[in-house]
Design a protein around this motif. Structure first.
Motif, PDB file in Angstrom:
ATOM      1  N   VAL A  54       1.080  -1.593   0.199  1.00  0.00           N
ATOM      2  CA  VAL A  54      -0.089  -0.248   0.120  1.00  0.00           C
ATOM      3  C   VAL A  54       0.723   1.047   0.042  1.00  0.00           C
ATOM      4  O   VAL A  54       0.292   2.343  -0.615  1.00  0.00           O
ATOM      5  CB  VAL A  54      -0.898  -0.057   1.550  1.00  0.00           C
ATOM      6  N   LEU A  55       2.036   1.211   0.876  1.00  0.00           N
ATOM      7  CA  LEU A  55       2.950   2.451   0.365  1.00  0.00           C
ATOM      8  C   LEU A  55       3.112   2.229  -1.025  1.00  0.00           C
ATOM      9  O   LEU A  55       3.203   3.717  -1.267  1.00  0.00           O
ATOM     10  CB  LEU A  55       3.957   2.154   1.197  1.00  0.00           C
ATOM     11  N   ALA A  56       3.799   1.771  -1.160  1.00  0.00           N
ATOM     12  CA  ALA A  56       3.972   1.529  -2.974  1.00  0.00           C
ATOM     13  C   ALA A  56       3.119   1.646  -4.033  1.00  0.00           C
ATOM     14  O   ALA A  56       2.997   1.755  -5.096  1.00  0.00           O
ATOM     15  CB  ALA A  56       4.773   0.574  -3.521  1.00  0.00           C
ATOM     16  N   GLY A  57       1.653   2.291  -3.020  1.00  0.00           N
ATOM     17  CA  GLY A  57       0.049   2.428  -3.985  1.00  0.00           C
ATOM     18  C   GLY A  57      -0.009   1.066  -4.781  1.00  0.00           C
ATOM     19  O   GLY A  57      -0.716   1.280  -5.874  1.00  0.00           O
ATOM     20  N   GLN A  58       0.560   0.701  -4.584  1.00  0.00           N
ATOM     21  CA  GLN A  58      -0.591  -1.191  -5.153  1.00  0.00           C
ATOM     22  C   GLN A  58      -0.990  -2.054  -3.439  1.00  0.00           C
ATOM     23  O   GLN A  58      -0.909  -1.862  -2.223  1.00  0.00           O
ATOM     24  CB  GLN A  58       0.826  -2.116  -5.203  1.00  0.00           C
ATOM     25  N   GLY A  59      -1.597  -3.324  -4.042  1.00  0.00           N
ATOM     26  CA  GLY A  59      -2.846  -3.695  -2.837  1.00  0.00           C
ATOM     27  C   GLY A  59      -3.283  -3.545  -2.443  1.00  0.00           C
ATOM     28  O   GLY A  59      -4.435  -1.919  -2.761  1.00  0.00           O
ATOM     29  N   GLU A  60      -4.070  -4.126  -1.096  1.00  0.00           N
ATOM     30  CA  GLU A  60      -5.276  -3.496  -0.902  1.00  0.00           C
ATOM     31  C   GLU A  60      -5.200  -3.123   0.110  1.00  0.00           C
ATOM     32  O   GLU A  60      -4.182  -2.601   0.906  1.00  0.00           O
ATOM     33  CB  GLU A  60      -5.994  -4.671   0.495  1.00  0.00           C
ATOM     34  N   ALA A  61      -5.991  -1.792   0.695  1.00  0.00           N
ATOM     35  CA  ALA A  61      -5.523  -0.782   1.416  1.00  0.00           C
ATOM     36  C   ALA A  61      -6.646  -0.992   3.221  1.00  0.00           C
ATOM     37  O   ALA A  61      -7.351  -0.306   3.502  1.00  0.00           O
ATOM     38  CB  ALA A  61      -5.423   0.816   1.163  1.00  0.00           C
ATOM     39  N   THR A  62      -6.035  -1.861   3.575  1.00  0.00           N
ATOM     40  CA  THR A  62      -6.608  -2.177   4.532  1.00  0.00           C
ATOM     41  C   THR A  62      -6.736  -1.213   5.968  1.00  0.00           C
ATOM     42  O   THR A  62      -4.989  -1.161   5.831  1.00  0.00           O
ATOM     43  CB  THR A  62      -6.525  -3.646   5.482  1.00  0.00           C
ATOM     44  N   GLY A  63      -7.222  -1.006   7.298  1.00  0.00           N
ATOM     45  CA  GLY A  63      -6.415  -0.983   8.353  1.00  0.00           C
ATOM     46  C   GLY A  63      -4.852  -1.060   8.808  1.00  0.00           C
ATOM     47  O   GLY A  63      -4.493  -0.832   8.630  1.00  0.00           O
ATOM     48  N   ALA A  64      -5.159  -2.650   8.804  1.00  0.00           N
ATOM     49  CA  ALA A  64      -4.117  -2.809   9.513  1.00  0.00           C
ATOM     50  C   ALA A  64      -2.486  -2.585   8.381  1.00  0.00           C
ATOM     51  O   ALA A  64      -1.246  -2.558   8.644  1.00  0.00           O
ATOM     52  CB  ALA A  64      -3.708  -4.716   9.517  1.00  0.00           C
ATOM     53  N   GLU A  65      -2.728  -2.985   7.058  1.00  0.00           N
ATOM     54  CA  GLU A  65      -1.957  -2.462   6.351  1.00  0.00           C
ATOM     55  C   GLU A  65      -1.140  -1.158   5.995  1.00  0.00           C
ATOM     56  O   GLU A  65      -0.193  -0.316   5.976  1.00  0.00           O
ATOM     57  CB  GLU A  65      -2.119  -2.471   4.915  1.00  0.00           C
ATOM     58  N   ILE A  66      -1.965  -0.668   6.458  1.00  0.00           N
ATOM     59  CA  ILE A  66      -1.966   0.971   6.571  1.00  0.00           C
ATOM     60  C   ILE A  66      -1.144   1.905   7.528  1.00  0.00           C
ATOM     61  O   ILE A  66      -0.118   2.164   7.542  1.00  0.00           O
ATOM     62  CB  ILE A  66      -3.113   2.336   5.998  1.00  0.00           C
TER      63      ILE A  66
END
Lengths: 242, 204
Positions: A191-203
């Motif tokens: 998510v930091l590179a603008g890919q994948g799912e933006a879940t709360g845990a990932e963010i």
């Protein structure tokens, strides 16, 4: 007498004497700029000077390096809209506290100002705000000279399987290139590179990486003060959203 | 003439010191302090001496209530000692001044808890600096069923309210309503207050 007029958002307020306040605002043309607001701690103006409030400002001082005084007109209040929303309130507090903490005084950052206003405009939209906040932190690092380059591996140049960020250069590192050094690198959630799912845990995981750069690069040069607790509370609230 | 800037003599040194001390009180400056001291000296028997005696007494006995943080002259304040106030509700306030304001209104007949501040990013006030653990302990000890958060309608105040609510699972947590003040005219209200009032509208 030196004077200017600009708009700005309130970052922090300290009472000064019994009824005045020293207000720090973030303006497009004058950056983070403090000044006295007479009556700023009083009943009439006090409620207007909440973090995030957008004001029309007129600043005047006898000399440029004086603290000076503001005359204010309210343009837009933001705090009242988010009082009942835990995540939005934590977000507003974190943005204002972080800007007050890391922005150099009186250095204009018009691009960052525009991004900040856009971010604050999204407050209350819980489904998009955490990701917008993450992107804003990346932009903050970039604006203040510590931009991350996550486009390709710093070692091999590949843009496949980028899993880490080098704490030294702020550049991405692929899993293969990291090898035995992986435990010394910072995680690069997609998510930091603008890919994948933006879940709360990932963010929240991505904010761990941007937080490292803010704490060890930005703040190190500003007297090594600890990061405002408001940011940690926001990260916790975002992680809990998962 | 005694007062800041005036020549000080042996005769007026104590009066000068009194003026300086009074000038540090909220609402008073050097000029108004001088006026107040002059008034007290003129009314020595009716006001100055009783004031001095009361100040000495309060100075010796005033202390924080060990339970709620209110200020009184005993280890436990009247409100915490009163069995009538044990109705299962605790009203959480930022400061003793807020507690006294609530008592003036006589709208609440339960007990209080004074936090001693609010979470503040600017002043680096964290949860450990406030009386939150004592509040959590009281809930079990006193069989509390409802916590009423009467904290300021500011970013710091409401951040603190959310933090406290997170610390109290299983307890009903309510907060004061926000909106149009009594006698308030809409034209004079800021947009934030109007928005809050609109959100909290009720059936008429």
């Amino acid at each position: 007498m030196i004077e200017w007029r600009d708009e700005g958002a309130v970052l922090a307020v300290r009472t000064h004497g019994e009824t005045a306040a020293i207000v720090e605002v973030f303006t497009p043309s004058h950056g983070r700029h403090a000044g006295v607001v007479r009556g700023g701690a009083g009943r009439r103006l006090g409620p207007l000077l909440q973090p995030g409030a957008q004001l029309d400002l007129r600043w005047a001082a006898r000399l440029d390096d004086h603290l000076g005084a503001y005359t204010i007109e309210p343009l837009r209040s933001r705090a009242a809209l988010v009082m009942g929303d835990r995540l939005a309130l934590a977000g507003l507090a974190a943005v204002c506290a972080l800007l007050a903490h890391v922005l150099p005084e009186r250095e204009p950052h018009p691009t960052l100002y525009a991004r900040t206003m856009a971010l604050l405009d999204l407050l209350g939209q819980a489904e998009v705000w955490p990701l917008a906040y993450l992107q804003w932190e990346v932009a903050l690092l970039d604006e203040l000279g510590f931009g991350l380059d996550l486009s390709a591996c710093a070692v091999s140049g590949t843009n496949e399987d980028l899993c880490y960020v080098s704490p030294r250069s702020g550049r991405a590192v692929s899993r293969q290139s990291a090898g035995a050094w992986a435990d010394r690198l910072l995680p690069l959630p997609p998510v930091l590179a603008g890919q994948g799912e933006a879940t709360g845990a990932e963010i929240a995981r991505a904010l761990g990486t941007t937080g490292w750069f803010i704490e060890h690069r930005l703040v190190k040069g500003l007297g090594d003060r600890p990061l405002p607790a408001a940011r940690a509370r926001l990260v916790e609230a975002i992680a809990r959203q998962a | 003439m005694p007062g800041r800037g005036a020549g000080m003599s042996e005769d007026t040194r104590d009066i000068e010191a009194l003026i300086d001390l009074m000038a540090r009180l909220p609402g008073l400056g050097p000029r108004s302090a001088r006026r107040a001291v002059l008034h007290l000296i003129k009314k020595r028997r009716q006001q100055l001496i009783p004031l001095a005696e009361t100040l000495a007494r309060v100075g010796a006995t005033a202390r924080e209530c060990v339970t709620c943080g209110n200020i009184g002259t005993a280890d436990q304040c009247d409100i915490c000692r009163s069995e009538k106030r044990a109705n299962g509700q605790i009203c959480v306030v930022e400061d003793v001044a807020d507690l006294w304001a609530m008592e003036r209104g006589q709208a609440f007949r339960g007990r209080y808890h004074v936090l001693g501040g609010t979470l503040s990013a600017l002043d680096a006030v964290g949860p450990e600096d406030l009386r939150i653990p004592q509040l959590v302990a009281r809930i079990a000890d006193e069989g509390v069923g409802e916590i009423i958060l009467a904290l300021p309608a500011t970013v710091d105040g409401q951040t603190t309210a959310h933090y406290i609510a997170d610390q109290l699972p299983g307890v009903t947590v309510t907060s004061l309503a926000q909106g149009v003040p009594m006698g308030g005219e809409l034209d004079y209200l800021d947009d934030g207050t109007i928005t809050a009032a609109f959100k909290a509208r009720r059936a008429f």
